[in-house]
Design a protein around this motif. Sequence first.
Motif, PDB file in Angstrom:
ATOM      1  N   GLU A   1     -19.967  19.166 -21.071  1.00  0.00           N
ATOM      2  CA  GLU A   1     -19.944  19.276 -22.527  1.00  0.00           C
ATOM      3  C   GLU A   1     -20.490  18.014 -23.192  1.00  0.00           C
ATOM      4  O   GLU A   1     -21.219  18.082 -24.189  1.00  0.00           O
ATOM      5  N   ALA A   2     -20.148  16.856 -22.656  1.00  0.00           N
ATOM      6  CA  ALA A   2     -20.639  15.594 -23.218  1.00  0.00           C
ATOM      7  C   ALA A   2     -22.153  15.482 -23.058  1.00  0.00           C
ATOM      8  O   ALA A   2     -22.866  15.074 -23.980  1.00  0.00           O
ATOM      9  N   LEU A   3     -22.663  15.851 -21.881  1.00  0.00           N
ATOM     10  CA  LEU A   3     -24.101  15.827 -21.646  1.00  0.00           C
ATOM     11  C   LEU A   3     -24.806  16.819 -22.569  1.00  0.00           C
ATOM     12  O   LEU A   3     -25.883  16.530 -23.100  1.00  0.00           O
ATOM     13  N   GLY A   4     -24.195  17.992 -22.743  1.00  0.00           N
ATOM     14  CA  GLY A   4     -24.789  19.012 -23.597  1.00  0.00           C
ATOM     15  C   GLY A   4     -24.907  18.569 -25.039  1.00  0.00           C
ATOM     16  O   GLY A   4     -25.910  18.848 -25.709  1.00  0.00           O
ATOM     17  N   ARG A   5     -23.899  17.870 -25.541  1.00  0.00           N
ATOM     18  CA  ARG A   5     -23.951  17.402 -26.925  1.00  0.00           C
ATOM     19  C   ARG A   5     -25.076  16.384 -27.107  1.00  0.00           C
ATOM     20  O   ARG A   5     -25.762  16.384 -28.126  1.00  0.00           O
TER      21      ARG A   5
END
Length: 342
Positions: free
Chosen positions: A314-318
């Motif tokens: 999720e952090a990478l996606g943001r």
Amino acid sequence: MPNLKLRVAMLGRSSVGKTSLLAVMYKFFSETTAPTELRLSTDPESEAILEAHYQDLLKMIKYFEATDQGMTATDGPRDFTFTLDRKDWLGKRASLELEFIDLPGEYFGPKASTKEKEYCLNVVTNSGAVIITIDTLALMMGGGRFNEQVNEPKYITELIKTAYQDISEPRLVIFAPVKCETFLQNGKDPAELVKALKTQYDQLITRVLAPKAQNVAVVLTPVETIGCVVCGGWEEEKGRFKRWYLNKIHVDDAIETRYADQPLRYLLLFLIKQYIDDKKNGDKKDGDKKDGDKKDGFWFKVNDFLQRYDDLKEALGRFASGCRKVTPFEILQGHNFFKINR
């Protein structure tokens, strides 16, 4: 600490700016993600090399001269591993490693030995992504008359053609014109940069990459390396390029890197998309699976890894969602590799 590694091959003629690109990427990422949950790190030796290279860029700006002969070329291949993890107070966590392999231009140029060519072929064949670093001035000035000499697209095209002839898993190719501020100053049309790249790299784009569109995504992500210079012309000798004449816009201008995050954002968006697609494919019934369904492939490992570490995903996606898509940034091929339905 569990981790996943993605190998990225850095292609470009020696002194064109591959290590400079990595240096400003590392510096820019560290500064722009400081308030976020993502953290970027590297090993002490790599950090020292990149910091020294960045300091050389600062010195070049501070003690600016009117000629540019390029940065010092890298001696031999060099690996830089960027580690991305999620900031957390609970201790060690899963991480994503991006292994950038800086390949000297001489290793795939006309004077390369058989051993050097085989090494480059192995690296490119086994890399999930390739970043082609391009001297923007050679691409644009004088109608691109020096592009063949300075950027050597012919040899890059031959290398990728051979490496990609039997690929079955997804790949990403990033065209990264560096020092693009030297062209984009004074209100010049960014679309001209896109047009020139498509013209000068036509053989690579249309003859090599386009037939592989099912597996290969291609993007254009220019980078303003130092941000405060313009080109006043060039010097040539017997019809061959010798040097550029560069000038600072204002004498007291400081370095102003822009868009150095974009190659990294596109890399991560591409990776996240593979996870989503693999997860969808993995949801089919066990009876429909075949023995050879990517269980040993890299993207199967991506799926398995990110599924277990959803918070990092999720952090990478943001971060990846910040990809620029306005000219001269362009997805040249494989829009589906970056389209995420939320």
